[in-house]
Write a protein that holds these residues in place. Structure first.
Motif, mmCIF file in Angstrom:
data_model
loop_
_atom_site.group_PDB
_atom_site.id
_atom_site.type_symbol
_atom_site.label_atom_id
_atom_site.label_comp_id
_atom_site.label_asym_id
_atom_site.label_seq_id
_atom_site.Cartn_x
_atom_site.Cartn_y
_atom_site.Cartn_z
ATOM 1 N N GLU A 1 -9.618 2.614 6.016
ATOM 2 C CA GLU A 1 -9.870 3.159 4.650
ATOM 3 C C GLU A 1 -10.400 1.870 3.692
ATOM 4 O O GLU A 1 -11.287 1.953 3.129
ATOM 5 N N LEU A 2 -9.705 0.836 4.094
ATOM 6 C CA LEU A 2 -10.129 -0.562 3.173
ATOM 7 C C LEU A 2 -11.618 -0.815 3.724
ATOM 8 O O LEU A 2 -12.394 -1.163 2.786
ATOM 9 N N ALA B 1 0.811 -1.155 -0.192
ATOM 10 C CA ALA B 1 -0.151 -0.135 0.012
ATOM 11 C C ALA B 1 1.008 1.192 0.009
ATOM 12 O O ALA B 1 0.445 2.278 -0.622
ATOM 13 N N TYR C 1 -4.140 6.376 1.242
ATOM 14 C CA TYR C 1 -4.859 5.110 1.637
ATOM 15 C C TYR C 1 -6.234 5.310 1.111
ATOM 16 O O TYR C 1 -6.749 4.396 0.455
ATOM 17 N N ARG C 2 -6.829 6.375 1.244
ATOM 18 C CA ARG C 2 -8.245 6.791 0.818
ATOM 19 C C ARG C 2 -8.407 6.455 -0.881
ATOM 20 O O ARG C 2 -9.235 5.763 -1.377
ATOM 21 N N ALA D 1 -14.173 1.377 2.390
ATOM 22 C CA ALA D 1 -14.593 1.003 1.053
ATOM 23 C C ALA D 1 -15.146 -0.329 0.486
ATOM 24 O O ALA D 1 -15.331 -0.695 -0.456
ATOM 25 N N ILE E 1 -13.264 -3.309 0.970
ATOM 26 C CA ILE E 1 -12.598 -4.293 0.612
ATOM 27 C C ILE E 1 -12.270 -5.266 1.738
ATOM 28 O O ILE E 1 -12.436 -4.935 2.822
ATOM 29 N N ALA F 1 -7.649 2.634 -1.765
ATOM 30 C CA ALA F 1 -8.966 1.856 -1.383
ATOM 31 C C ALA F 1 -10.031 2.032 -2.335
ATOM 32 O O ALA F 1 -10.857 1.177 -2.981
#
Ligand code: GUN
Ligand code: FE
Length: 423
Positions: free
Chosen positions: A140-141, A69, A108-109, A144, A146, A112
């Motif tokens: 953030e994942l 990441a 990271y946003r 989203a 994930i 994701a």
């Protein structure tokens, strides 16, 4: 219980090398769990709301089992050095920036969101050594939609002094602090992540092995990626005959272990992976970009190893798994040529299986849209592409690996929830 019924041309990979298509079929999930794919809607669902995807394809979403990441901002850059120089010159200085939580949040946003939009719904992901940034990544994942595993990276030696480093003590105590804080996540779980053997002291490896056993935590790392790396590991662990034994020695080698690359793993090392049930992550783009080599992916499958695919950004330059699948297929052909045509290549259907079903298997799922699997799917439009003749569902999917129209992905479901829609 919530009901999801998708109507369209449903194509899945129920076995390596086999694509199964149901034209104008129905993919049904209840409470986020797949009930089946039906050519005609079963009586019991009569009158329920149906999401009609028209002529679009409904296919499995992707599993990316190896990516970094914090290397997302250097995607497509710094491809002129081999692994160890590449790490010191580009990678470690960038990862150091993730000491800043605001920077981490912004990057990271975006990562994701890009994963969700491109249909990657399961991951095994490396963070950096920073605990707070790792928690931000997990948040953030999760937001989203994930799913999968994330690891705070452990690296207490051979780092970049004054820029990116942690002591053995810090590495251990921060790992514990991180694990304490992971309890609230639902979709994203922790995975122990010794960066690779040269980055971790014996004491740290022993600590992580013990922790993995005590808390039944999965482990991810790198293995036999590059010649200089392998030589270095030999010097660091003269008692170990092969690289994999440096992980096995400390209890980091079992059927929950994920090892990226394995480019130079010979027959003996491959047998050790097969016998322990270790999952190999093939990272074709990265292996070529930083001149690591051409992994014998087809041979590994033939020998009965578990193999999945990874983008390995930013050694890999492509986050999008359609392209990662295509790269794996191309690499298998390069391997065949290097092997004087003595080994097979991956067919498109096999490549597709590796990018979807094989990765999902690591999360305990059965291949394809099997009943009982969580709903992980994407809707793919190809109506703007020219056709040589009317195409079957399987042919359309095979083409999509190499060629897609703009905004081809129309919607994505992850763990039963719609996480992206273009409408
Ligand atoms: N080995 C140790 N760290 C890394 C990394 O960040 N990327 C790759 N490709 N290999 C590694
Ligand atoms: Fe990697």
């Amino acid at each position: 219980m919530s009901l999801t019924i998708l109507k369209g041309t449903v194509v899945s990979a129920p076995a390596p090398g086999r694509l199964e298509a149901t034209e104008n079929g129905y993919l049904v999930a209840e409470g986020g769990v797949i009930r089946g794919v039906f050519p005609v809607l079963p009586e019991q669902y009569a009158g329920a709301a149906v999401e009609d995807c028209g002529d679009d394809l409904i296919v499995q979403s992707f599993a990316d089992l190896h990516l970094h990441a914090p290397q997302y901002p250097m995607l497509g850059m710094g491809m002129d050095l081999p692994l160890l120089d590449w790490l010191n010159t580009y990678t470690f200085p960038l990862e150091a920036r993730f000491a800043d939580p605001d920077y981490a949040r912004t990057i990271y946003r975006r990562l994701a969101a890009e994963l969700a939009e491109n249909g990657t719904t399961r991951v095994c992901m490396f963070s950096s050594l920073h605990t707070d940034a790792t928690l931000i990544l997990m948040e953030e994942l999760e937001k989203a939609g994930i799913t999968g595993y994330v690891g705070k990276v452990n690296m207490d030696r051979n780092s970049l002094p004054g820029v990116l480093e942690e002591t053995t003590e810090q590495s251990m105590s921060e790992t514990l602090r991180w694990l304490e804080a992971c309890g609230d996540f639902r979709l994203v779980k922790p995975m122990l992540t010794p960066r690779f053997t040269p980055s971790c002291s014996d004491e740290l490896m022993a600590f992580l092995g013990k922790l993995a056993a005590e808390r039944t935590l999965p482990v991810q790392s790198h293995l036999s990626e590059n010649d200089k790396e392998i030589q270095w590991v030999r010097e660091l662990h003269p008692d170990c005959k092969q690289y994999w034994e440096t992980y096995a020695k400390y209890g980091l080698w079992n059927d929950r272990t994920v090892m990226a690359h394995c480019v130079w793993s010979d027959e003996r090392e491959r047998a050790a992976m097969r016998d322990a049930g270790v999952t190999v992550v093939h990272c074709a783009d990265s292996n070529q970009n930083i001149c690591s080599g051409v992994a014998p992916v087809r041979t590994m499958l033939q020998e009965g190893l578990k193999v999945a695919l990874g983008s390995d950004i930013a050694g890999g330059d492509e986050l999008h798994m359609f392209d990662v699948v295509a790269s794996a297929i191309r690499a298998s052909k390069a391997r065949r040529i290097l092997d004087s045509w003595q080994t097979d290549f991956l067919t498109v259907a096999e490549g597709w299986y590796l990018g979807t079903s094989a990765g999902a298997a690591y999360f305990g799922e059965r291949p394809g849209f099997a009943p009982g699997n969580a709903l992980h799917a994407l809707v793919l439009r190809d109506s703007d592409l020219p056709q040589p003749h009317p195409l079957t569902g399987a042919e359309r999917l095979e083409r999509a690996v190499y060629l897609r129209q703009k905004d081809a992905i129309r919607a994505v479901w992850s763990a039963g929830r719609k996480i992206f829609s273009r409408e």
